[in-house]
Design a protein around this motif. Structure first.
Motif, PDB file in Angstrom:
ATOM      1  N   PHE A 187       0.859  -1.174   0.000  1.00  0.00           N
ATOM      2  CA  PHE A 187       0.000   0.000   0.000  1.00  0.00           C
ATOM      3  C   PHE A 187       0.898   1.228   0.000  1.00  0.00           C
ATOM      4  CE2 PHE A 187       0.908  -0.659   4.434  1.00  0.00           C
ATOM      5  CZ  PHE A 187       0.966   0.597   4.987  1.00  0.00           C
ATOM      6  N   ASN A 188       0.371   2.304  -0.580  1.00  0.00           N
ATOM      7  CA  ASN A 188       1.097   3.564  -0.646  1.00  0.00           C
ATOM      8  C   ASN A 188       1.065   4.213   0.736  1.00  0.00           C
ATOM      9  OD1 ASN A 188       2.062   6.207  -1.227  1.00  0.00           O
ATOM     10  ND2 ASN A 188       1.378   5.977  -3.344  1.00  0.00           N
ATOM     11  N   THR A 189       2.243   4.413   1.337  1.00  0.00           N
ATOM     12  CA  THR A 189       2.302   4.910   2.712  1.00  0.00           C
ATOM     13  C   THR A 189       1.929   6.386   2.841  1.00  0.00           C
ATOM     14  OG1 THR A 189       4.674   5.311   2.454  1.00  0.00           O
ATOM     15  CG2 THR A 189       4.006   3.196   3.407  1.00  0.00           C
ATOM     16  N   ILE A 190       1.824   7.094   1.701  1.00  0.00           N
ATOM     17  CA  ILE A 190       1.318   8.474   1.756  1.00  0.00           C
ATOM     18  C   ILE A 190      -0.208   8.399   1.742  1.00  0.00           C
ATOM     19  CG2 ILE A 190       1.270  10.722   0.643  1.00  0.00           C
ATOM     20  CD1 ILE A 190       3.908  10.061  -0.662  1.00  0.00           C
ATOM     21  N   PRO A 191      -0.884   8.862   2.772  1.00  0.00           N
ATOM     22  CA  PRO A 191      -2.342   8.701   2.816  1.00  0.00           C
ATOM     23  C   PRO A 191      -3.038   9.520   1.742  1.00  0.00           C
ATOM     24  CG  PRO A 191      -1.591  10.120   4.594  1.00  0.00           C
ATOM     25  CD  PRO A 191      -0.366   9.580   3.942  1.00  0.00           C
ATOM     26  N   LEU A 192      -4.153   8.961   1.245  1.00  0.00           N
ATOM     27  CA  LEU A 192      -4.998   9.740   0.342  1.00  0.00           C
ATOM     28  C   LEU A 192      -5.502  10.988   1.042  1.00  0.00           C
ATOM     29  CD1 LEU A 192      -7.121   6.930  -1.339  1.00  0.00           C
ATOM     30  CD2 LEU A 192      -5.474   8.410  -2.471  1.00  0.00           C
ATOM     31  N   GLN A 193      -5.962  10.802   2.247  1.00  0.00           N
ATOM     32  CA  GLN A 193      -6.397  11.918   3.070  1.00  0.00           C
ATOM     33  C   GLN A 193      -6.434  11.449   4.513  1.00  0.00           C
ATOM     34  OE1 GLN A 193     -10.296  13.034   1.758  1.00  0.00           O
ATOM     35  NE2 GLN A 193     -11.223  11.116   2.308  1.00  0.00           N
ATOM     36  N   TYR A 194      -6.391  12.388   5.420  1.00  0.00           N
ATOM     37  CA  TYR A 194      -6.497  12.024   6.830  1.00  0.00           C
ATOM     38  C   TYR A 194      -6.961  13.216   7.644  1.00  0.00           C
ATOM     39  CZ  TYR A 194      -1.987  14.388   7.679  1.00  0.00           C
ATOM     40  OH  TYR A 194      -0.978  15.308   7.772  1.00  0.00           O
ATOM     41  N   ASN A 195      -7.585  12.882   8.739  1.00  0.00           N
ATOM     42  CA  ASN A 195      -8.019  13.878   9.713  1.00  0.00           C
ATOM     43  C   ASN A 195      -7.485  13.463  11.070  1.00  0.00           C
ATOM     44  OD1 ASN A 195      -9.635  15.625   8.028  1.00  0.00           O
ATOM     45  ND2 ASN A 195     -11.109  13.957   7.906  1.00  0.00           N
ATOM     46  N   LEU A 196      -6.825  14.385  11.737  1.00  0.00           N
ATOM     47  CA  LEU A 196      -6.235  14.123  13.043  1.00  0.00           C
ATOM     48  C   LEU A 196      -6.736  15.185  14.004  1.00  0.00           C
ATOM     49  CD1 LEU A 196      -4.158  11.984  14.049  1.00  0.00           C
ATOM     50  CD2 LEU A 196      -2.437  13.774  13.940  1.00  0.00           C
ATOM     51  N   SER A 197      -7.371  14.744  15.069  1.00  0.00           N
ATOM     52  CA  SER A 197      -7.937  15.676  16.037  1.00  0.00           C
ATOM     53  C   SER A 197      -7.334  15.390  17.403  1.00  0.00           C
ATOM     54  CB  SER A 197      -9.464  15.539  16.086  1.00  0.00           C
ATOM     55  OG  SER A 197     -10.016  16.369  17.087  1.00  0.00           O
ATOM     56  N   GLU A 198      -6.772  16.433  18.020  1.00  0.00           N
ATOM     57  CA  GLU A 198      -6.146  16.288  19.333  1.00  0.00           C
ATOM     58  C   GLU A 198      -6.941  17.055  20.377  1.00  0.00           C
ATOM     59  OE1 GLU A 198      -2.131  17.565  19.113  1.00  0.00           O
ATOM     60  OE2 GLU A 198      -1.456  15.839  17.927  1.00  0.00           O
ATOM     61  N   ASN A 199      -7.108  16.425  21.524  1.00  0.00           N
ATOM     62  CA  ASN A 199      -7.769  17.053  22.659  1.00  0.00           C
ATOM     63  C   ASN A 199      -6.782  17.040  23.819  1.00  0.00           C
ATOM     64  OD1 ASN A 199      -9.362  17.733  24.928  1.00  0.00           O
ATOM     65  ND2 ASN A 199     -11.195  16.883  23.974  1.00  0.00           N
ATOM     66  N   THR A 200      -6.091  18.157  23.997  1.00  0.00           N
ATOM     67  CA  THR A 200      -5.076  18.204  25.051  1.00  0.00           C
ATOM     68  C   THR A 200      -5.692  18.144  26.436  1.00  0.00           C
ATOM     69  OG1 THR A 200      -5.099  20.621  24.920  1.00  0.00           O
ATOM     70  CG2 THR A 200      -3.459  19.467  23.597  1.00  0.00           C
ATOM     71  N   GLY A 201      -6.922  18.620  26.582  1.00  0.00           N
ATOM     72  CA  GLY A 201      -7.577  18.567  27.888  1.00  0.00           C
ATOM     73  C   GLY A 201      -7.812  17.138  28.343  1.00  0.00           C
ATOM     74  N   GLU A 202      -8.262  16.279  27.419  1.00  0.00           N
ATOM     75  CA  GLU A 202      -8.500  14.883  27.742  1.00  0.00           C
ATOM     76  C   GLU A 202      -7.316  13.997  27.380  1.00  0.00           C
ATOM     77  OE1 GLU A 202     -12.096  13.559  25.977  1.00  0.00           O
ATOM     78  OE2 GLU A 202     -13.376  14.931  27.109  1.00  0.00           O
ATOM     79  N   ASN A 203      -6.269  14.603  26.806  1.00  0.00           N
ATOM     80  CA  ASN A 203      -5.063  13.864  26.406  1.00  0.00           C
ATOM     81  C   ASN A 203      -5.440  12.692  25.498  1.00  0.00           C
ATOM     82  OD1 ASN A 203      -2.311  13.344  26.294  1.00  0.00           O
ATOM     83  ND2 ASN A 203      -2.357  12.001  28.084  1.00  0.00           N
ATOM     84  N   SER A 204      -6.087  13.017  24.388  1.00  0.00           N
ATOM     85  CA  SER A 204      -6.532  11.980  23.467  1.00  0.00           C
ATOM     86  C   SER A 204      -6.334  12.455  22.028  1.00  0.00           C
ATOM     87  CB  SER A 204      -8.003  11.622  23.694  1.00  0.00           C
ATOM     88  OG  SER A 204      -8.841  12.725  23.388  1.00  0.00           O
ATOM     89  N   ILE A 205      -6.197  11.495  21.128  1.00  0.00           N
ATOM     90  CA  ILE A 205      -6.041  11.759  19.702  1.00  0.00           C
ATOM     91  C   ILE A 205      -7.039  10.888  18.953  1.00  0.00           C
ATOM     92  CG2 ILE A 205      -4.486  11.625  17.718  1.00  0.00           C
ATOM     93  CD1 ILE A 205      -2.152  12.041  19.574  1.00  0.00           C
TER      94      ILE A 205
END
Length: 687
Positions: free
Chosen positions: A428-446
């Protein structure tokens, strides 16, 4: 390897197995912490070694209210020194042995010191230090002695095990503190023989040295073996009470098991009704949820009758039990320890009126990903249709660390492509077609959502589709090209690719359309060869979604050569007709009579030509108008001579046509033919 100490004395090897149990106790309305420590170990060796080890163990645990410590080894090392004196035989000052003048030795190392040779009246001293500046003597225990007179066979072998004998009661009668006996005396008498084997521990020191003290003669030799570890203290408990020491009956002569129970009570004396509860729940997603509830009602212990400290006492007690340090180890949760649990929710409750304080903690641990910095849950979807020659991989999930923790630990340990390679072996092509990354520093979650495919193409790449149709009546082929830019990466990166690659996408449209038209004509045996003509194009940029599409239309409609972009004409002709008129007559029947005047009407011609042209500096408007009129004049009947011009109009308008500046010229003319030529309908020329 771990090192266990009681009152700064090392428990002999092998290290016993340690279990800790904590609970609460109540005494006269005072609540406290009850810690029970159990040591289960084994003594090994022959009968004499086991007996000496047993006596040594009893001498270590010989007093209550001591200090219990556990050290965890951070690295193992060993030393073996063969030493000889580096000074003349008779000395008036201390002479240090070669190679051992302040040698580094890990803290808590076990030492075995062998002293032998031919010497008398020349004791050997040993010292330890923490900084190689301040030195002090310390105790080593003599366990064996070497026999033999002052004359030895040639060649002489120091440390000959044949001459080695057990020392009588070494732990009770013959500890040596810093030096061997001042008087060597009878070499065969163990009570006054300084040669032998000495053992002990260097304790919390890092350096060791040997020296010959005072006057003496001969050739003393020594050998030091140090086995130890650089260790870090991981547990400590003071105020220890020794509850029991038991040695088990053993069917083996070289093995003796023992059990030691220690206890520590820490009364708070300032709370009532304490609660410290744990509950474990195994979830369907292979995670463990740990709920921890702690609460207490405080007692007022303040001597100031006007101010109560009951609530503060409750707070101090409850906060002592928060966190992971008091979590019990449960057998049904294999492979988990306190490092695998991460705080997810934390709440506290305060009842100021009654002095009650409580804390509820929720932790979570994963049974599948125990080596990460948090709890990772994810799904992988691999899809491929029957009509598709590529597959798409979607990875989505959440990665949650301890609440209020450092989110950088999650960022640095999250490996999206590693999740795929762990579940899918294909390319598989390691460059993603697209991605969404959401970080919540208050809850320390991704939260993450990635899409990949197995297309090995550059980023971006372009995809084109074509359609060709033919209007048989007009003898015109129409070609439509649809293009799409496929970009990889997040939305911001895809948006930047849109702005920089629009022309790259559209510049290929003409060649794609030409190839499609050529193939269509070959397939349908069409021999008409007209140049491909661009008609229009639409471009759709959706920066918010990171998409770029375009559609272009072409045809091969015949156009005059030169600067014509498009042209169309219309012709209407009114044919000649006989001129007749009905006239009423005055008769009794009231009938009409048609009068034939024996003439016909004149043929009329109306022509409109509309053209779009690029009028550049080399072509002015006058020339363009002349060309339009010439085209109109070529479209005339072959059997009529419309020789009288009734009306002529012309108009020119500047406008944009397909994103290019163009001029649109309209020309119309009305004419009549005075020569009827027998009233025949006109026949027209064609372009």
């Amino acid at each position: 390897m771990n090192i266990i100490k009681y009152n700064n004395k090392n428990i002999p090897y092998p290290t016993p197995f340690v279990t800790l149990n904590q609970g609460n106790v109540s005494f006269n309305r005072n609540w406290g912490k009850d810690t029970t420590i159990n040591l289960e170990g084994q003594l090994t060796g022959d009968y004499e070694n086991i007996r000496r080890s047993q006596s040594g163990l009893l001498n270590i645990f010989n007093q209550n209210f001591g200090n219990f410590e556990i050290y965890e080894a951070t690295g193992a090392t060993g030393f073996n020194f063969n030493l000889t004196a580096n000074t003349p035989s008779f000395l008036s000052i201390p002479a240090y042995f070669t190679g051992i003048s302040g040698a580094y030795i890990p803290k808590n190392s076990n030492l075995i010191l062998r002293i032998d040779g031919s010497y008398g009246g020349c004791p050997i001293a040993w010292e330890r230090s923490k900084n190689k500046i301040n030195w002090e003597s310390f105790t080593l225990y003599k366990t064996n002695y070497y026999s033999g007179g002052t004359t030895f066979p040639t060649p002489y072998d120091p440390f000959d095990p044949v001459r080695l004998y057990p020392q009588v009661s070494p732990y009770l009668n013959y500890p040596r503190t810093g030096a061997t006996s001042q008087n060597i005396g009878d070499q065969n008498n163990p009570n006054i023989n300084g040669k032998g084997i000495y053992t002990g521990n260097i304790d919390d020191y890092n350096y060791f040295r040997l020296a010959i003290i005072n006057n003496g003669g001969g050739s003393p030799v020594a050998n030091l073996i140090a086995n130890g570890f650089d260790a870090e203290k991981i547990y400590e408990k003071s105020g220890i009470i020794i509850r029991s020491i038991n040695f088990n009956e053993s069917p083996y002569a070289t093995l003796l098991g023992y059990n030691i129970e220690l206890n520590s009570l820490e009364f708070s004396g300032n709370v009532t009704d304490p609660k410290n509860e744990f509950s474990f729940t195994e979830n369907k997603d292979k995670t463990i949820t740990l709920n921890h509830s702690i609460s207490a009602r405080g007692l007022n212990t303040n001597t100031n009758s006007f101010k109560s400290n009951a609530l503060q006492n409750a707070i101090d007690f409850v906060r002592t039990y928060t966190g992971l340090s008091s979590i019990p180890t449960l057998k049904f949760i294999s492979g988990l320890n306190s490092r695998n649990f991460y705080l997810q929710n934390f709440s506290e409750s305060i009842d100021r009126l009654n002095g009650v304080y409580s804390i509820d903690e929720e932790y979570q641990a994963s049974l599948l990903n125990t080596g990460l910095s948090g709890n990772l849950s994810y799904t992988i979807d691999i899809s491929s249709g029957a009509n598709s020659n590529f597959l798409e991989i979607n990875v989505r999930g959440t990665y949650k660390g301890t609440r209020n923790g450092d989110i950088n630990q999650l960022r640095n340990s999250l490996n999206i492509t590693g999740l795929i390679t762990g579940n899918y072996n294909g390319y598989f092509n390691t460059i993603p077609l697209q991605y969404n990354l959401s970080e919540n520093t208050g809850e320390n979650s991704i939260s993450f959502d990635y899409s990949f495919d197995n297309i090995n193409l550059p980023n971006p790449y372009f995809r084109y589709t074509t359609s060709v149709s033919r209007n048989a009546l007009e003898q015109v082929c129409n070609v439509q090209v649809q293009g799409e830019m496929i970009a990889r990466g997040n939305l911001k990166y895809r948006s930047s690719l849109i702005n920089s690659n629009t022309s790259t996408l559209t510049n290929s449209f003409f060649s794609v359309a030409s190839g499609a038209l050529s193939g269509f004509k070959d397939l349908n045996n069409l021999t008409i060869n007209s140049p491909l003509r661009f008609k229009n194009m639409t471009i759709n940029k959706n920066v918010n979604e990171g998409k770029l599409t375009a559609t272009a239309d072409y045809d091969d409609k015949y156009m005059p050569s030169g600067y014509f972009l498009d042209a169309a004409y219309s012709v209407s002709v009114e044919a000649p007709r006989w001129y007749m008129s009905n006239v009423p007559t005055c008769n009794i029947y009231g009938s009409h009579v048609i009068n034939d005047f024996d003439i016909t009407t004149l043929p009329k011609l109306n022509m409109n030509v509309n053209a779009k042209m690029n009028i550049e500096s080399a072509v002015n408007e006058r020339v363009a108008k002349t060309d339009i009129k010439n085209i109109a004049n070529t479209i005339i009947p072959t059997n009529y001579n419309f020789n009288v011009k009734l009306k002529e109009n012309e108009n020119i308008t500047k406008k944009y046509y397909n994103l290019n500046s163009a001029s649109e010229i309209s020309y119309s003319i009305n004419k009549v033919a005075t020569d009827n030529q027998d009233g025949l309908l006109p026949k027209f020329n064609t372009l």
